[in-house]
Design a protein around this motif. Structure first.
Motif, mmCIF file in Angstrom:
data_model
loop_
_atom_site.group_PDB
_atom_site.id
_atom_site.type_symbol
_atom_site.label_atom_id
_atom_site.label_comp_id
_atom_site.label_asym_id
_atom_site.label_seq_id
_atom_site.Cartn_x
_atom_site.Cartn_y
_atom_site.Cartn_z
ATOM 1 N N HIS A 74 0.070 23.117 -12.534
ATOM 2 C CA HIS A 74 -0.611 22.642 -11.657
ATOM 3 C C HIS A 74 0.053 21.085 -11.515
ATOM 4 C CE1 HIS A 74 -2.873 26.225 -11.457
ATOM 5 N NE2 HIS A 74 -2.537 26.068 -12.762
ATOM 6 N N THR A 75 0.928 21.185 -12.061
ATOM 7 C CA THR A 75 1.188 19.461 -11.949
ATOM 8 C C THR A 75 2.108 18.942 -10.050
ATOM 9 O OG1 THR A 75 2.698 19.646 -13.588
ATOM 10 C CG2 THR A 75 3.044 17.481 -12.891
ATOM 11 N N PRO A 76 1.638 18.094 -9.230
ATOM 12 C CA PRO A 76 2.287 17.736 -8.276
ATOM 13 C C PRO A 76 3.923 17.259 -8.326
ATOM 14 C CG PRO A 76 0.706 16.775 -8.595
ATOM 15 C CD PRO A 76 0.662 17.275 -9.415
ATOM 16 N N TYR A 77 4.511 17.893 -7.327
ATOM 17 C CA TYR A 77 6.489 17.925 -7.110
ATOM 18 C C TYR A 77 6.275 17.123 -6.003
ATOM 19 C CZ TYR A 77 6.348 22.783 -6.024
ATOM 20 O OH TYR A 77 6.347 24.111 -4.908
ATOM 21 N N ALA A 78 7.535 16.484 -5.808
ATOM 22 C CA ALA A 78 7.708 16.457 -4.642
ATOM 23 C C ALA A 78 9.229 16.578 -4.426
ATOM 24 C CB ALA A 78 7.772 14.820 -4.389
ATOM 25 N N PHE A 79 9.888 16.631 -3.285
ATOM 26 C CA PHE A 79 11.685 16.985 -3.038
ATOM 27 C C PHE A 79 12.506 15.656 -2.707
ATOM 28 C CE2 PHE A 79 9.694 20.993 -3.927
ATOM 29 C CZ PHE A 79 10.780 21.336 -4.611
ATOM 30 N N ASP A 103 2.596 7.548 -16.627
ATOM 31 C CA ASP A 103 1.574 6.179 -16.081
ATOM 32 C C ASP A 103 2.275 5.885 -14.552
ATOM 33 O OD1 ASP A 103 -0.284 4.431 -16.230
ATOM 34 O OD2 ASP A 103 0.117 3.337 -17.702
ATOM 35 N N ALA A 104 1.705 5.775 -13.936
ATOM 36 C CA ALA A 104 2.591 4.971 -12.377
ATOM 37 C C ALA A 104 2.127 4.082 -12.852
ATOM 38 C CB ALA A 104 0.920 6.030 -11.033
ATOM 39 N N GLY A 105 1.133 3.347 -13.763
ATOM 40 C CA GLY A 105 1.016 1.753 -13.619
ATOM 41 C C GLY A 105 0.296 1.135 -12.444
ATOM 42 N N ASP A 106 1.493 0.165 -11.831
ATOM 43 C CA ASP A 106 0.597 -0.393 -10.895
ATOM 44 C C ASP A 106 1.038 0.138 -8.879
ATOM 45 O OD1 ASP A 106 0.222 -3.310 -12.325
ATOM 46 O OD2 ASP A 106 2.131 -3.439 -11.772
ATOM 47 N N ALA A 107 1.548 1.320 -9.504
ATOM 48 C CA ALA A 107 1.782 2.794 -8.212
ATOM 49 C C ALA A 107 0.779 3.404 -8.706
ATOM 50 C CB ALA A 107 2.429 2.576 -8.566
ATOM 51 N N LYS A 108 -0.471 3.326 -9.082
ATOM 52 C CA LYS A 108 -1.256 4.384 -8.652
ATOM 53 C C LYS A 108 -1.939 4.466 -7.738
ATOM 54 C CE LYS A 108 -5.306 5.678 -11.147
ATOM 55 N NZ LYS A 108 -5.815 7.296 -10.354
ATOM 56 N N HIS A 109 -2.254 3.893 -6.963
ATOM 57 C CA HIS A 109 -2.972 4.245 -5.434
ATOM 58 C C HIS A 109 -1.764 4.351 -4.156
ATOM 59 C CE1 HIS A 109 -0.760 0.032 -4.531
ATOM 60 N NE2 HIS A 109 -0.439 0.267 -3.792
ATOM 61 N N ILE A 110 -0.190 4.289 -5.152
ATOM 62 C CA ILE A 110 0.608 4.785 -4.686
ATOM 63 C C ILE A 110 0.448 6.439 -4.401
ATOM 64 C CG2 ILE A 110 3.609 5.215 -3.697
ATOM 65 C CD1 ILE A 110 2.841 1.548 -4.209
ATOM 66 N N VAL A 111 0.291 6.654 -6.226
ATOM 67 C CA VAL A 111 1.121 8.104 -6.617
ATOM 68 C C VAL A 111 -0.042 8.430 -5.971
ATOM 69 C CG1 VAL A 111 1.412 9.199 -8.424
ATOM 70 C CG2 VAL A 111 2.201 7.668 -8.421
ATOM 71 N N ASP A 112 -1.421 7.976 -6.118
ATOM 72 C CA ASP A 112 -2.239 8.857 -5.408
ATOM 73 C C ASP A 112 -2.579 9.538 -4.242
ATOM 74 O OD1 ASP A 112 -3.658 8.582 -8.026
ATOM 75 O OD2 ASP A 112 -5.166 7.527 -7.336
ATOM 76 N N GLN A 113 -1.760 8.284 -3.010
ATOM 77 C CA GLN A 113 -1.510 9.182 -1.561
ATOM 78 C C GLN A 113 -0.664 9.693 -1.351
ATOM 79 O OE1 GLN A 113 -0.973 4.246 0.124
ATOM 80 N NE2 GLN A 113 -2.831 4.365 0.849
ATOM 81 N N VAL A 114 0.376 9.881 -2.004
ATOM 82 C CA VAL A 114 1.660 10.575 -1.942
ATOM 83 C C VAL A 114 1.151 11.965 -2.386
ATOM 84 C CG1 VAL A 114 3.708 11.234 -3.361
ATOM 85 C CG2 VAL A 114 3.382 8.829 -2.390
ATOM 86 N N ILE A 115 0.510 12.282 -3.537
ATOM 87 C CA ILE A 115 -0.507 13.893 -4.067
ATOM 88 C C ILE A 115 -0.860 13.861 -3.429
ATOM 89 C CG2 ILE A 115 -1.723 14.867 -5.452
ATOM 90 C CD1 ILE A 115 -0.847 13.223 -7.871
ATOM 91 N N GLU A 116 -1.938 13.312 -2.022
ATOM 92 C CA GLU A 116 -2.887 13.924 -1.548
ATOM 93 C C GLU A 116 -2.137 13.973 -0.379
ATOM 94 O OE1 GLU A 116 -5.891 11.468 1.531
ATOM 95 O OE2 GLU A 116 -6.427 11.242 -0.817
ATOM 96 N N SER A 117 -0.860 13.640 0.475
ATOM 97 C CA SER A 117 0.261 13.869 1.021
ATOM 98 C C SER A 117 0.414 15.260 0.929
ATOM 99 C CB SER A 117 0.476 12.776 1.134
ATOM 100 O OG SER A 117 -0.018 12.123 2.599
ATOM 101 N N LEU A 118 0.787 15.359 -0.166
ATOM 102 C CA LEU A 118 1.646 16.518 -0.681
ATOM 103 C C LEU A 118 0.867 17.614 -0.537
ATOM 104 C CD1 LEU A 118 4.219 15.146 -3.290
ATOM 105 C CD2 LEU A 118 4.837 15.722 -1.201
ATOM 106 N N ALA A 119 -0.529 17.235 -1.229
ATOM 107 C CA ALA A 119 -1.395 18.810 -1.264
ATOM 108 C C ALA A 119 -2.119 19.275 -0.181
ATOM 109 C CB ALA A 119 -2.393 17.697 -1.259
#
Length: 126
Positions: A74-79, A103-119
């Motif tokens: 259940h790990t999100p992934y992208a191509f 650990d996304a560090g300063d990019a946590k908000h970007i990673v969260d948005q990407v994961i949401e969009s990928l879902a």
């Protein structure tokens, strides 16, 4: 060129640059694993927040298992289209087939948005 058999879904064009940016920021301020072996270990240990897989890997068998184990854990992934660009985002002078953001560090908000969009993309494609 046709997509490799392991590419389970089409990552939208408007997500490609944010994914590369998340990798760059993760390298700078967080923790990112590079390469297929390290990515595989991080997924199996459930420490990966987002896995990024290049579409142009040759031979494709090098990364073909990654979507399967990501789904299993259940790990999100992208191509992303290019190993070369993924390597540059990782700060490498060589190309990279895969990367895992632990650990996304300063990019946590970007990673969260990407994961949401990928879902959303994945639910539409099923």
């Amino acid at each position: 060129m046709a997509k490799s058999f392991y590419v389970a879904f089409e990552t939208p064009e408007d997500l490609i640059n944010p994914i590369y940016e998340a990798v760059r920021e993760g390298v700078a301020s967080g923790k990112v694993k590079k390469g297929t072996n390290e990515v595989t270990k991080s997924v199996e240990r459930t420490t990966a927040k987002l896995v990024v897989i290049a579409e142009d890997v040759d031979p494709p068998e090098v990364v073909a298992h990654l979507p399967l184990i990501c789904d299993e854990h259940h790990t999100p992934y992208a191509f992303v289209p290019s190993q070369q660009d993924l390597g540059k985002a990782l700060g490498l002078e060589t190309k990279s087939a895969a990367a895992a953001i632990l650990d996304a560090g300063d990019a946590k908000h970007i990673v969260d948005q990407v994961i949401e969009s990928l879902a959303a993309v994945r639910s539409d494609s099923q």
